[in-house]
Design a protein around this motif. Structure first.
Motif, short mmCIF file in Angstrom:
data_model
loop_
_atom_site.label_atom_id
_atom_site.label_comp_id
_atom_site.label_asym_id
_atom_site.label_seq_id
_atom_site.Cartn_x
_atom_site.Cartn_y
_atom_site.Cartn_z
N TYR A 29 0.52 -0.60 0.23
CA TYR A 29 0.09 0.32 -0.17
C TYR A 29 0.74 1.37 -0.52
CZ TYR A 29 -2.79 -3.94 1.48
OH TYR A 29 -4.18 -4.80 1.45
N ASP A 30 1.45 1.23 0.59
CA ASP A 30 2.87 2.48 0.41
C ASP A 30 3.37 2.64 -0.61
OD1 ASP A 30 4.55 0.08 0.74
OD2 ASP A 30 6.08 0.34 1.25
N ALA A 51 -6.29 4.01 1.05
CA ALA A 51 -6.31 4.77 2.70
C ALA A 51 -7.33 3.21 2.99
CB ALA A 51 -7.02 5.34 2.74
N THR A 79 -5.81 0.37 4.42
CA THR A 79 -5.21 0.38 5.67
C THR A 79 -5.55 1.00 6.84
OG1 THR A 79 -4.24 2.66 5.33
CG2 THR A 79 -2.92 0.84 4.33
N ASP A 127 -6.98 3.68 7.18
CA ASP A 127 -7.27 5.24 7.72
C ASP A 127 -8.10 5.34 7.13
OD1 ASP A 127 -6.00 7.55 8.08
OD2 ASP A 127 -4.34 7.11 6.77
N ASP A 183 -9.35 8.63 7.74
CA ASP A 183 -9.65 10.13 7.35
C ASP A 183 -8.82 10.24 5.77
OD1 ASP A 183 -10.23 10.97 9.92
OD2 ASP A 183 -8.41 10.79 11.19
N ALA A 184 -7.38 9.60 5.86
CA ALA A 184 -7.04 9.11 4.10
C ALA A 184 -8.70 9.36 3.49
CB ALA A 184 -6.30 8.54 4.07
#
Length: 398
Positions: free
Chosen positions: A217-218, A257, A260, A262, A264-265
């Motif tokens: 994912y990065d 996102a 993962t 996340d 907020d992202a």
């Protein structure tokens, strides 16, 4: 066919884990997931989310296709779809070498017209006719780009780039990851020569998609943001095309996102996409089916990835498909919504969603791994034998 314990992804995870000599705790630690969740997935009590499948595949050193059971060889043979893959593989061998043909290639205008038909077939998930057309179109494009120059040669590269994009869709949908990887590398070569920044952005969009499968994912987020930066200040021959590509790239980032966790992202990226969609409206520039509807269906899918199934169902209430909208994306939406209804406890509505997916995009639905997970979950929960569910299970090969 009778159901076996090997029919769901969790069972394949368990079998592969045992073959590697790992305990559930050992795999959970390697995959960075909770042992409790892994245990429930292996016995079918919880869905095998895409993020968990990718994490387990990476920890077990296998492909996600292997854990998902792809490609579904027997079903592909039954539909004779397996016979179209090898001709595509053969056509992909040559993209850069001029060969002496006994029969000249057709005029480029005719090749482009046929390529447009194939692009429509891709958006409508009509995989068999698309697969039949692609090999000779690839060969013709290669011949034209070696026998012309100037803008005609550029257009041949553009057609070839679109052909490689379609091969990627076919290969990815059927679980032929190796062929999808080859198609992606060919697209990376052809897109700059086509002098269309939107096609270069398409390469970034699809490359980020492959990282969803590998769990990198990065890297996927880096690819998306790098591609978005490259789009800034570019011009396109297609009105609204670059805005559409920027929009789908933000949605790709939102999906990453979501994998993962996340939230907020996710919200930030979906907001960016929604604003772009508000400005462009519905458009099919670069064949992405972009607009407010696409943002809506992605929001539903991402909620499912976050295990927020009740929210996914609520968000789906606001989704309305415009007339003639992409059947491939609409079919995928019904699969996502069916999965959400299973895990909110509404089995009847889940089956109705699966049936809508079948009517909307039958070939895509039949070979999508999520539909199998949903059907297995429904069968494990049914109190009495359902004729409709049994027929559906048989249709997809269970």
């Amino acid at each position: 066919m009778p159901q076996s314990p090997e029919e769901h992804t969790g069972a394949r995870v368990a079998r592969t884990r045992k073959a590697r000599g790992l305990t559930q705790q050992g795999l959970a630690m390697r995959a960075n997931v909770s042992k409790s969740l892994l245990s429930k997935v292996e016995c079918g009590q919880r869905p095998a989310s895409p993020a968990l499948v990718a994490a387990c595949a990476r920890a077990l050193s296998v492909t996600t296709s292997e854990l998902l059971g792809q490609p579904y060889t027997e079903e592909l043979r039954r539909d004779r779809l397996d016979t179209v893959i090898q001709p595509i593989r053969a056509s992909m061998e040559n993209w850069d070498i001029s060969l002496e043909w006994q029969v000249p290639a057709r005029p480029l205008a005719l090749i482009r017209a046929d390529m447009q038909k194939v692009l429509v077939q891709r958006r409508q998930a009509e995989y068999l006719p698309m697969a039949v057309e692609l090999p000779h179109l690839i060969d013709e494009c290669v011949q034209v780009l070696h026998s012309t120059n100037g803008d005609e040669q550029r257009q041949a590269h553009e057609c070839l780039a679109w052909a490689f994009r379609c091969v990627f869709t076919l290969a990815w949908s059927f679980g032929y990851v190796d062929l999808a990887t080859v198609a992606l590398s060919r697209l990376a070569w052809a897109a700059p020569l086509a002098d269309e920044p939107g096609l270069a952005a398409m390469y970034g969009y699809l490359r980020a998609q492959t990282t969803l499968s590998s769990g990198r994912y990065d890297l996927g987020m880096h690819v998306v943001d790098s591609t978005l930066r490259d789009l800034e200040g570019q011009d396109s021959r297609r009105a609204q095309g670059l805005a559409a590509m920027a929009g789908v790239l933000h949605l790709r980032a939102a999906v990453i996102a979501g994998r993962t966790g996340d939230a907020d992202a996710v919200d930030a990226r979906v907001s960016e996409a929604r604003e772009l969609a508000r400005r462009t409206g519905e458009t099919s520039a670069y064949g992405v089916g972009w607009g407010p509807t696409n943002v809506g269906v992605h929001a539903v899918a991402i909620a499912c990835d976050l295990d927020e199934y009740g929210r996914a169902v609520a968000l789906a209430d606001d989704v309305r498909f415009p007339k003639g909208w992409d059947r491939s994306r609409a079919g995928h939406h019904w699969l996502d919504l069916g999965r959400a209804h299973v895990w909110t406890g509404d089995a009847d509505e889940a089956l109705r969603c699966l049936q809508r997916a079948r009517r909307t995009a039958p070939q895509q639905t039949r070979y999508h791994p999520s539909v199998r997970e949903t059907v297995v979950a429904l069968r494990s929960r049914e109190r009495a034998r359902s004729g409709a569910l049994s027929e559906y299970a048989q249709w997809i090969g269970l």
